[in-house]
Design a protein around this motif. Structure first.
Motif, short mmCIF file in Angstrom:
data_model
loop_
_atom_site.label_atom_id
_atom_site.label_comp_id
_atom_site.label_asym_id
_atom_site.label_seq_id
_atom_site.Cartn_x
_atom_site.Cartn_y
_atom_site.Cartn_z
N LYS A 113 -16.19 -1.69 -195.87
CA LYS A 113 -15.27 -0.38 -196.07
C LYS A 113 -15.97 0.70 -196.11
CE LYS A 113 -10.85 -2.41 -197.56
NZ LYS A 113 -9.73 -2.64 -198.35
N TYR A 114 -17.20 0.63 -196.78
CA TYR A 114 -18.28 1.68 -197.16
C TYR A 114 -19.41 1.74 -196.23
CZ TYR A 114 -15.84 1.36 -201.56
OH TYR A 114 -14.85 1.24 -202.55
N PRO A 115 -19.49 3.08 -195.58
CA PRO A 115 -20.72 2.97 -194.31
C PRO A 115 -21.90 2.88 -195.04
CG PRO A 115 -19.58 5.26 -194.94
CD PRO A 115 -18.96 4.09 -195.78
N LEU A 116 -22.93 2.69 -194.18
CA LEU A 116 -24.44 2.72 -194.52
C LEU A 116 -24.81 4.15 -194.94
CD1 LEU A 116 -26.17 0.14 -194.37
CD2 LEU A 116 -27.23 0.95 -192.34
N PRO A 117 -25.60 4.34 -195.98
CA PRO A 117 -25.96 5.72 -196.39
C PRO A 117 -26.68 6.43 -195.08
CG PRO A 117 -26.45 4.10 -198.12
CD PRO A 117 -25.85 3.43 -197.11
N MET A 125 -12.94 0.16 -188.94
CA MET A 125 -14.36 0.06 -189.74
C MET A 125 -14.52 -1.44 -190.27
SD MET A 125 -16.19 2.29 -192.32
CE MET A 125 -17.95 2.11 -192.72
N GLU A 126 -13.76 -1.80 -190.74
CA GLU A 126 -13.85 -3.28 -191.33
C GLU A 126 -13.93 -4.10 -190.12
OE1 GLU A 126 -11.75 -6.03 -194.60
OE2 GLU A 126 -10.93 -4.05 -194.37
N ASP A 127 -13.05 -4.11 -189.04
CA ASP A 127 -13.25 -4.82 -187.91
C ASP A 127 -14.67 -4.63 -187.15
OD1 ASP A 127 -10.66 -5.76 -188.23
OD2 ASP A 127 -9.84 -4.04 -186.87
N TYR A 128 -15.24 -3.61 -186.96
CA TYR A 128 -16.28 -3.44 -186.62
C TYR A 128 -17.47 -4.10 -187.37
CZ TYR A 128 -15.63 0.04 -182.78
OH TYR A 128 -15.06 0.88 -181.87
N GLY A 129 -17.50 -3.82 -188.34
CA GLY A 129 -18.39 -4.36 -189.55
C GLY A 129 -18.38 -6.08 -189.47
N LYS A 130 -17.04 -6.53 -189.37
CA LYS A 130 -17.23 -8.10 -189.54
C LYS A 130 -17.77 -8.52 -188.09
CE LYS A 130 -13.69 -8.38 -192.91
NZ LYS A 130 -11.88 -8.99 -193.07
N MET A 139 -24.87 -2.33 -183.10
CA MET A 139 -25.31 -1.89 -184.42
C MET A 139 -25.15 -0.30 -184.53
SD MET A 139 -28.62 -4.11 -184.92
CE MET A 139 -29.25 -3.34 -186.41
N VAL A 140 -25.41 0.44 -183.35
CA VAL A 140 -25.34 1.87 -183.35
C VAL A 140 -24.06 2.18 -183.38
CG1 VAL A 140 -25.97 3.84 -181.97
CG2 VAL A 140 -27.55 1.99 -181.74
N THR A 141 -23.00 1.63 -182.94
CA THR A 141 -21.63 2.19 -183.24
C THR A 141 -21.09 1.81 -184.59
OG1 THR A 141 -21.16 1.70 -180.62
CG2 THR A 141 -19.35 2.04 -182.27
N ALA A 142 -21.39 0.77 -185.11
CA ALA A 142 -20.99 0.34 -186.24
C ALA A 142 -21.80 1.15 -187.40
CB ALA A 142 -21.18 -0.93 -186.59
N THR A 143 -22.95 1.57 -187.51
CA THR A 143 -23.50 2.35 -188.43
C THR A 143 -23.36 3.83 -188.16
OG1 THR A 143 -25.51 2.61 -186.76
CG2 THR A 143 -25.56 0.70 -188.77
N GLY A 144 -22.77 4.22 -187.25
CA GLY A 144 -22.44 5.55 -186.91
C GLY A 144 -20.97 5.90 -187.50
N LEU A 145 -20.17 4.90 -187.91
CA LEU A 145 -18.85 5.37 -188.35
C LEU A 145 -18.99 5.74 -189.75
CD1 LEU A 145 -17.19 1.98 -187.22
CD2 LEU A 145 -16.84 4.10 -186.21
N GLY A 146 -17.95 6.60 -190.21
CA GLY A 146 -17.88 7.40 -191.36
C GLY A 146 -16.82 6.76 -192.21
N LEU A 184 -28.71 -3.97 -193.06
CA LEU A 184 -27.52 -3.97 -192.62
C LEU A 184 -26.51 -5.42 -193.11
CD1 LEU A 184 -25.75 -1.85 -191.47
CD2 LEU A 184 -25.98 -3.15 -189.14
N ALA A 185 -26.78 -6.54 -193.02
CA ALA A 185 -26.38 -7.50 -193.42
C ALA A 185 -26.15 -7.48 -194.94
CB ALA A 185 -26.84 -8.82 -193.10
N GLY A 186 -27.23 -7.14 -195.45
CA GLY A 186 -27.13 -7.14 -196.97
C GLY A 186 -26.25 -5.95 -197.52
N HIS A 187 -26.14 -4.90 -197.00
CA HIS A 187 -25.18 -3.86 -197.34
C HIS A 187 -23.95 -4.36 -197.05
CE1 HIS A 187 -23.43 0.10 -197.60
NE2 HIS A 187 -22.69 -0.18 -196.63
N TYR A 188 -23.60 -4.94 -196.17
CA TYR A 188 -22.12 -5.25 -195.93
C TYR A 188 -21.68 -6.55 -197.19
CZ TYR A 188 -21.58 -2.75 -191.54
OH TYR A 188 -21.33 -2.01 -190.76
N THR A 189 -22.76 -7.46 -197.37
CA THR A 189 -22.51 -8.35 -198.53
C THR A 189 -22.49 -7.72 -199.92
OG1 THR A 189 -23.95 -9.88 -197.23
CG2 THR A 189 -23.63 -10.53 -199.60
N SER A 190 -23.12 -6.53 -200.04
CA SER A 190 -23.27 -6.02 -201.48
C SER A 190 -21.96 -5.04 -201.56
CB SER A 190 -24.43 -5.31 -201.57
OG SER A 190 -25.60 -5.91 -201.76
#
Length: 91
Positions: A64-68, A14-19, A1-8, A54-60
């Motif tokens: 390709k878009y990082p977490l704010p 980024m898409e691979d990490y998120g999935k 989680m820490v790695t994926a949320t730290g990506l810009g 985090l899952a809700g952010h990826y669903t919405s």
């Protein structure tokens, strides 16, 4: 989680990490939710809330878009203590 949320935005893979992270989050919650002694703990509820955000952010917004930044700091702050209780979620 820490790695994926730290990506810009626009980071490589980024898409691979998120999935991958979303799959691992679902697997983690699905596994531990079956055990009443674990699922009833406040640390599990806190971590579950962080995972849900985090899952809700990826669903919405997609992968390709990082977490704010505001949400990242709040998510890590609230779920960070719980991460120590469930080390299998850290990747």
């Amino acid at each position: 989680m820490v790695t994926a949320t730290g990506l810009g935005k626009g980071a490589d893979r980024m898409e691979d990490y998120g999935k991958n992270m979303k799959k691992e989050m679902v697997d983690f919650v699905s596994y531990y939710r079956r055990f009443p002694k674990v699922a009833g703990k406040p640390s599990f509820s806190t971590l579950y809330t962080s995972i849900n955000v985090l899952a809700g952010h990826y669903t919405s917004y997609g992968y390709k878009y990082p977490l704010p930044e505001k949400r990242v700091s709040k998510d890590i702050e609230t779920g960070g203590g719980s991460l120590r209780c469930y080390p299998s979620i850290i990747f």
